[in-house]
Structure formats: structure tokens, C-alpha cells
Design a protein around this motif. Structure first.
Motif, PDB file in Angstrom:
ATOM      1  N   ASP A 105       0.865  -1.183   0.000  1.00 38.48           N
ATOM      2  CA  ASP A 105       0.000   0.000   0.000  1.00 38.48           C
ATOM      3  C   ASP A 105       0.897   1.227   0.000  1.00 38.48           C
ATOM      4  OD1 ASP A 105      -2.191   1.710   0.195  1.00 38.48           O
ATOM      5  OD2 ASP A 105      -2.228   1.598   2.392  1.00 38.48           O
ATOM      6  N   ARG A 106       1.392   1.597  -1.178  1.00 37.94           N
ATOM      7  CA  ARG A 106       2.436   2.621  -1.310  1.00 37.94           C
ATOM      8  C   ARG A 106       1.976   3.784  -2.180  1.00 37.94           C
ATOM      9  NH1 ARG A 106       7.620   1.136   1.028  1.00 37.94           N
ATOM     10  NH2 ARG A 106       7.331  -0.978   1.837  1.00 37.94           N
ATOM     11  N   THR A 107       2.758   4.844  -2.116  1.00 39.34           N
ATOM     12  CA  THR A 107       2.464   6.051  -2.876  1.00 39.34           C
ATOM     13  C   THR A 107       2.969   5.929  -4.316  1.00 39.34           C
ATOM     14  OG1 THR A 107       4.565   7.106  -2.286  1.00 39.34           O
ATOM     15  CG2 THR A 107       2.694   7.421  -0.766  1.00 39.34           C
ATOM     16  N   TRP A 108       2.603   6.922  -5.113  1.00 38.34           N
ATOM     17  CA  TRP A 108       3.067   6.995  -6.500  1.00 38.34           C
ATOM     18  C   TRP A 108       4.592   7.017  -6.560  1.00 38.34           C
ATOM     19  CZ3 TRP A 108       0.654   6.687 -11.167  1.00 38.34           C
ATOM     20  CH2 TRP A 108       1.393   7.092 -12.289  1.00 38.34           C
ATOM     21  N   ALA A 109       5.204   7.842  -5.714  1.00 41.17           N
ATOM     22  CA  ALA A 109       6.667   7.962  -5.715  1.00 41.17           C
ATOM     23  C   ALA A 109       7.327   6.636  -5.345  1.00 41.17           C
ATOM     24  CB  ALA A 109       7.105   9.060  -4.755  1.00 41.17           C
ATOM     25  N   GLU A 110       6.748   5.903  -4.398  1.00 39.39           N
ATOM     26  CA  GLU A 110       7.331   4.629  -3.985  1.00 39.39           C
ATOM     27  C   GLU A 110       7.197   3.579  -5.083  1.00 39.39           C
ATOM     28  OE1 GLU A 110       6.889   4.228   0.752  1.00 39.39           O
ATOM     29  OE2 GLU A 110       5.012   4.719  -0.286  1.00 39.39           O
ATOM     30  N   TYR A 111       6.056   3.546  -5.755  1.00 37.74           N
ATOM     31  CA  TYR A 111       5.906   2.612  -6.873  1.00 37.74           C
ATOM     32  C   TYR A 111       6.797   3.010  -8.048  1.00 37.74           C
ATOM     33  CZ  TYR A 111       2.318  -0.634  -5.318  1.00 37.74           C
ATOM     34  OH  TYR A 111       1.650  -1.651  -4.665  1.00 37.74           O
ATOM     35  N   LYS A 112       7.063   4.281  -8.183  1.00 34.91           N
ATOM     36  CA  LYS A 112       7.962   4.737  -9.246  1.00 34.91           C
ATOM     37  C   LYS A 112       9.390   4.242  -9.003  1.00 34.91           C
ATOM     38  CE  LYS A 112       9.989   8.942 -11.237  1.00 34.91           C
ATOM     39  NZ  LYS A 112       9.944  10.432 -11.284  1.00 34.91           N
ATOM     40  N   ASP A 113       9.878   4.375  -7.771  1.00 35.78           N
ATOM     41  CA  ASP A 113      11.273   4.076  -7.458  1.00 35.78           C
ATOM     42  C   ASP A 113      11.494   2.634  -7.001  1.00 35.78           C
ATOM     43  OD1 ASP A 113      11.924   6.712  -8.045  1.00 35.78           O
ATOM     44  OD2 ASP A 113      11.660   7.366  -5.975  1.00 35.78           O
TER      45      ASP A 113
END
Length: 279
Positions: A105-113
Motif C-alpha cells: 500500500d504505497r504512494t506513487w513515488a514509492e511505486y515509481k522508485d
């Protein structure tokens, strides 16, 4: 400290496999996916010219490279990735275990990196998926599912492309074949994941009136995914792995993998369970 190693013959690249090296200067854009006590496990950190992906690494070693963590360079900077060499040089971009301790359950930035641990449950990162699949050659996606009876099902989508961030990492898929159900491009449950943008809890790009990444089952949100309205497949929900009739609330699956490899290579060979302590 000097690194000790040995040279392998290579068809295209010179490969130095290093053991027991000082990792103080290990450079990787996503080094947060490899805990400090595991950084000695990188198998090619002394390599002069890094491969673009795991398949190129396998070819560079004349087929002798073993499963493990490698430095690859699909874009401008090196990244660490787990390579499934015994199955033909697949770059693992996602792995999840049911009831995983890794929070998806992560943010956009976390899924990006990317997040997690490349030797276990993780998401390699949407930006790295884009860099891997944008070419110059064509790539394909491999999916591997293991249910509670240790039955393994696999599938491949060829070609496979994740567009750039300006397109919200839109998913593009080609023809499917495999023993698993085609849960991404075949609209059997009124969910079509092909051509969908990526959605996270803080970036709603799906086709539902609510944010699909926030919808909970047994108190666990859905996690980031290429949702429609919402999902016939979702490999980032850590309490129930969804893949239409192959993996769901009634037919529980224990593990799921997503892997990429250049097209026109040997096929994915199903194998048994691949737990973290066996990697």
C-alpha cells in the motif's frame, strides 16, 4: 580491500564475478532495495560494462551465470535486480507472498522508485519497468503463480511495454500464451487491464468512481496496479493474490512473480516454489 574474483568467457561482454568484495562504493539507483547486509551478494559488481538486463547477463556468461542479484543498466544509471537465470535469464520485477510482511500500500513515488527487498517480496519500480521495456528491442512479460497445493501456472505476454511517467506508466500488452488464464487482456470478468494507466492510493487513474488502490479486503488496501474498474487481476494485494479463476479468495495462491525478458528467446520453464531462503 581488494576484491578477489575470476573471469568467465563472454560472447559480448567481459564479466568479472566477484565474491567477498567491499561494497562501500557499490553504485545503484535503487540500492534501497538491497539491505546493507545483503550487498555482498551482488554477483557482478566488478563488471566493466553492465548488461541491460538479466538475459544479456546470462548470454555474457555463456550461460553459466547463476540465480541471484546483479547490477544491470537499462537506463542511464545502474540498478540492482534479481535474475532468474535457471529459467532462462528473466529479470524479476515483482514478487509477492500472501500475507507478506512487505507493505504494498504505497504512494506513487514509492511505486515509481521501487520498494521491498529484491531477494524477496518487492516491486522493482515503474520507472525501471519503463526503462527496461522501452527498447531498443522488444520485451515480453512473464507471470508465474504458485497455489497452496504447489501447482505452478505461468503465462507470457509478448510484447510488453510500460510507457513513461507522463503517460502514467500505461500498460501495453501483446499476445498471451501459457497455462494460466489470460487475466490482463481477456475481458472475461468485465475488467480489461491492458492499456490502463497505473493507479496508487495518492494518484487515481482508474475507471471506477472510487480509487481502486484504496479499496480494502479484510482491512488490506488493494495496492498500486493498472486498474480498470477495478480488477480481475492484481498481483500487488498482499492478503489475496488475484488472477481471475487461478488465484482469488476461494483459490488461494501463495506466491506470484512478474518477470521481463527480450522477445524471441527461449520460453519460460515452470518450476517449483521459489521461496526467499532458496534464492
Amino acid at each position: 580491500m581488494q576484491c578477489s574474483g575470476y573471469w568467465l568467457s563472454a560472447a559480448a561482454l567481459l564479466l568479472l564475478t566477484v565474491t567477498g568484495c567491499n561494497t562501500e562504493h557499490l553504485q545503484a539507483e535503487n540500492l534501497h532495495l538491497l539491505p546493507p547486509d545483503e550487498q555482498n551478494s551482488v554477483l557482478n559488481q566488478g563488471m566493466r560494462a553492465l548488461p541491460r538486463d538479466c538475459y544479456e547477463m546470462l548470454m555474457a556468461s555463456s550461460g553459466q551465470a547463476r540465480d541471484g542479484v546483479y547490477l544491470i543498466q537499462p537506463g542511464d544509471s545502474p540498478i540492482v535486480a534479481y535474475c532468474s537465470m535457471q529459467e532462462g535469464g528473466w529479470t524479476v520485477v515483482q514478487h509477492i507472498t500472501i500475507n507478506s510482511s512487505v507493505n504494498f500500500d504505497r504512494t506513487w513515488a514509492e511505486y515509481k522508485d521501487g520498494f521491498g527487498d529484491v531477494t524477496g517480496d518487492h516491486w522493482l519500480g515503474n520507472e525501471h519497468l519503463h526503462q527496461l521495456t522501452r527498447g531498443p528491442g522488444r520485451y515480453k512479460l512473464g507471470v508465474k503463480l504458485v497455489d497452496q497445493d504447489a501447482i505452478t501456472k505461468t503465462g507470457e505476454y509478448d510484447p510488453f511495454l510500460v510507457e513513461d511517467e507522463s503517460s502514467a506508466y500505461r500498460l501495453r500488452l501483446g499476445l498471451f500464451e501459457g497455462t494460466a488464464i489470460d487475466a490482463l487482456t481477456l475481458d472475461t470478468e468485465n475488467y480489461l487491464h491492458d492499456n490502463q494507466k497505473f493507479t496508487t492510493k495518492d494518484r487515481d487513474n482508474d475507471n471506477y468512481f472510487q480509487n481502486c488502490a484504496k479499496l480494502e479486503f479484510q482491512g488490506v488496501p488493494g495496492g498500486g496496479w493498472w486498474y480498470d474498474a477495478c480488477a480481475g487481476a492484481n498481483l500487488n494485494r498482499r492478503n489475496v493474490i488475484y488472477w481471475q479463476k487461478d488465484c482469488n479468495k476461494e483459490r488461494l495462491c501463495k506466491y506470484a512473480w512478474m518477470m521481463v525478458r527480450p522477445s524471441d528467446t527461449i520460453k519460460l520453464i515452470p518450476s517449483g516454489d521459489c521461496k526467499k531462503d532458496e534464492l
